[in-house]
Design a protein around this motif. Sequence first.
Motif: not given
Length: 427
Positions: A218-223, A243-254
């Motif tokens: 799972l990839v969570f990208d703040a961009n 679906d074994s690699l998911e990309y999620h943009p605009q997720f900013n880890c806090t």
Amino acid sequence: MRRRDVLLGALAATSCLGAGGAIAGTNALRKAHVVVVGGGFGGATAAKYLRMLSSNRLRVTLVEPRQSFVSLPLSNLVVGGNRRVADLTVAYEALTRRHGVEWRRSRVQSFDAARRSVHLDDGTALTYDRLVMSPGISLDRGAIAGLGTKDLRDSLPVGWTDATEAAKIHAALAAMPDGGVFAMTIPEAPLRCPPAPYERATQAAHWLRVHNPRAKVLVFDANADILSEANQFRSLWASRFGDSLEYHPQFNCTEVVRNAGKYEARFELGETVTADVLNVIPPMSAADIVVRGGLATANGRWCDVDFLTFASKVVPRVHVLGDAIQIAPQMPKSGQMANQHAKVCAAAIVADLAGRPVNPEPVCFNLCFSFVSNDEAMHIAGEHRYDPVQRTMLPVLAKSDVSIRPTRDDFARGMAWAQGIWADMLA
């Protein structure tokens, strides 16, 4: 290697020096001392080329605490189990033995621009005529709650300033339970090596597909989108990993917490993800030494420089290279680009100390490879030329080049590139 590849490597090594080549020295060069801080792609190259371009007349001291250079480019191959850290390691000794660079294995605590001195952690000080700072980046762990605690600092290696941490990330992947989750978080740009987070996710997915096929990445990208080679990565992920690699943009880890042997990453809009293995890449800035020294005048994070010489815009006789600078338009923070900064800077310093004009039109060539499996890679390349009107480096669009898809040829070129640039820096 085909002739085109040889020429490409030669261009990457020499394009920034201009037509003048090596600059003959004078007595002024013999009396001058340049201190170079940091032995990475920028600093090691600067130290070597300051000696070479001055015909070994200029005294050059490199301040670098590490015993050997370890390359961050290619370290994602270690994450994917395709290389060892030893394969990325090159000794510094040739700089001293062959090129006469004086090497101080120490860290810089501070520098005094008024007295032109650098203070080391061994209690000694070096005086300089010019100071070249190539310190790399610092990671802002404090921007993500919990990440700065000793427990999470030790158990969540980042692998963005220390290439040896790539082996720890691979070990965590290898120990992940069957069907487990590997999650990554990516900070907002600018960041060191824009394609590298996506390369790392691909390497992890490639290894897990073979050794833990029910696992997920799972990839969570703040961009808002993939920062480099977006279409190529997106197509590759869809065709190979589904679906074994998911990309999620605009997720900013806090925030990050550890709970019952697993990790939770929390995001600014309240979302939470649980992972067995977590790689949190925090926001970045220029290294602490240049921030504390007042060189980071761009948002308090990056160093503004004169791109003709890479001189600091705020402190005289100090030059800044590599990832620590406020980049020019579309200029990436990359190892290749730091190498090019160093050559422009070295040529300018030698020319100025010798009383000669500085090259008015320096050129920097960038070449980055993304290694996406054990035998395939992609590349992105571009040229940046100094514009005297805008007083910055601008991209030459006609000279840009990017892979359509991963190939074995690019993998071979990428490995040859690494050997070539390490030799250019250190041999």
